[in-house]
Design a protein around this motif. Sequence first.
Motif, mmCIF file in Angstrom:
data_model
loop_
_atom_site.group_PDB
_atom_site.id
_atom_site.type_symbol
_atom_site.label_atom_id
_atom_site.label_comp_id
_atom_site.label_asym_id
_atom_site.label_seq_id
_atom_site.Cartn_x
_atom_site.Cartn_y
_atom_site.Cartn_z
ATOM 1 N N ALA A 40 30.103 -10.801 -21.539
ATOM 2 C CA ALA A 40 30.282 -12.156 -21.990
ATOM 3 C C ALA A 40 29.041 -12.899 -22.902
ATOM 4 O O ALA A 40 29.678 -13.116 -24.295
ATOM 5 C CB ALA A 40 30.585 -13.484 -21.076
ATOM 6 N N GLY A 41 28.327 -12.606 -22.550
ATOM 7 C CA GLY A 41 26.540 -12.934 -22.951
ATOM 8 C C GLY A 41 26.734 -12.223 -24.349
ATOM 9 O O GLY A 41 26.466 -13.085 -25.510
ATOM 10 N N SER A 42 26.746 -10.889 -24.257
ATOM 11 C CA SER A 42 26.608 -10.025 -25.156
ATOM 12 C C SER A 42 27.637 -10.505 -26.715
ATOM 13 O O SER A 42 27.363 -10.092 -27.259
ATOM 14 C CB SER A 42 27.233 -8.481 -25.492
ATOM 15 N N LEU A 43 29.262 -10.673 -26.324
ATOM 16 C CA LEU A 43 29.549 -10.879 -27.352
ATOM 17 C C LEU A 43 29.770 -12.189 -27.679
ATOM 18 O O LEU A 43 29.998 -12.493 -28.994
ATOM 19 C CB LEU A 43 30.860 -10.953 -26.680
ATOM 20 N N LEU A 44 29.336 -13.168 -27.471
ATOM 21 C CA LEU A 44 28.960 -14.569 -27.793
ATOM 22 C C LEU A 44 28.187 -14.259 -28.909
ATOM 23 O O LEU A 44 28.172 -15.074 -30.050
ATOM 24 C CB LEU A 44 28.943 -15.804 -26.519
ATOM 25 N N LEU A 45 26.846 -13.911 -27.748
ATOM 26 C CA LEU A 45 25.386 -14.032 -29.150
ATOM 27 C C LEU A 45 25.332 -12.583 -29.950
ATOM 28 O O LEU A 45 25.386 -13.136 -31.498
ATOM 29 C CB LEU A 45 24.331 -13.451 -27.811
ATOM 30 N N THR A 46 26.759 -12.111 -29.627
ATOM 31 C CA THR A 46 26.608 -11.258 -31.793
ATOM 32 C C THR A 46 27.899 -11.555 -32.499
ATOM 33 O O THR A 46 27.881 -11.831 -33.652
ATOM 34 C CB THR A 46 27.335 -10.127 -31.007
ATOM 35 N N ALA A 47 29.233 -12.426 -31.761
ATOM 36 C CA ALA A 47 29.799 -13.567 -33.194
ATOM 37 C C ALA A 47 28.878 -14.696 -33.176
ATOM 38 O O ALA A 47 28.939 -14.765 -34.544
ATOM 39 C CB ALA A 47 30.943 -14.235 -32.111
ATOM 40 N N GLY A 48 28.126 -14.930 -32.529
ATOM 41 C CA GLY A 48 27.039 -16.161 -32.674
ATOM 42 C C GLY A 48 26.270 -15.846 -34.087
ATOM 43 O O GLY A 48 25.856 -16.513 -35.069
#
Length: 94
Positions: A40-48
């Motif tokens: 989840a952190g990877s997805l959020l950071l990547t999108a951001g």
Amino acid sequence: MKNIRLILILLISFSLLLIPLIAMQFTDEVNWTIMDFIIAGSLLLTAGLISEFVMRKITNINFKMGLIAAILIILILIWIELAVGIFETPFAGD
């Protein structure tokens, strides 16, 4: 200003990850593992970070907003797939 947006991306990602962490303390309905938090952190950071890149590099406002909307839609679709499996891939959640 540019560095403030990066710090804001990190803070928002961290804050969003606090929601399931806190919920796990009060209910058995939320049962995340460390791997769930990493993904989840990877997805959020990547999108951001991709959104930040688009904000910095694209000058046409309509194209910029379209790309950011597409990034958010892709993020939501991946998140839903991992959670409940709308596309029935091997990565689908239960």
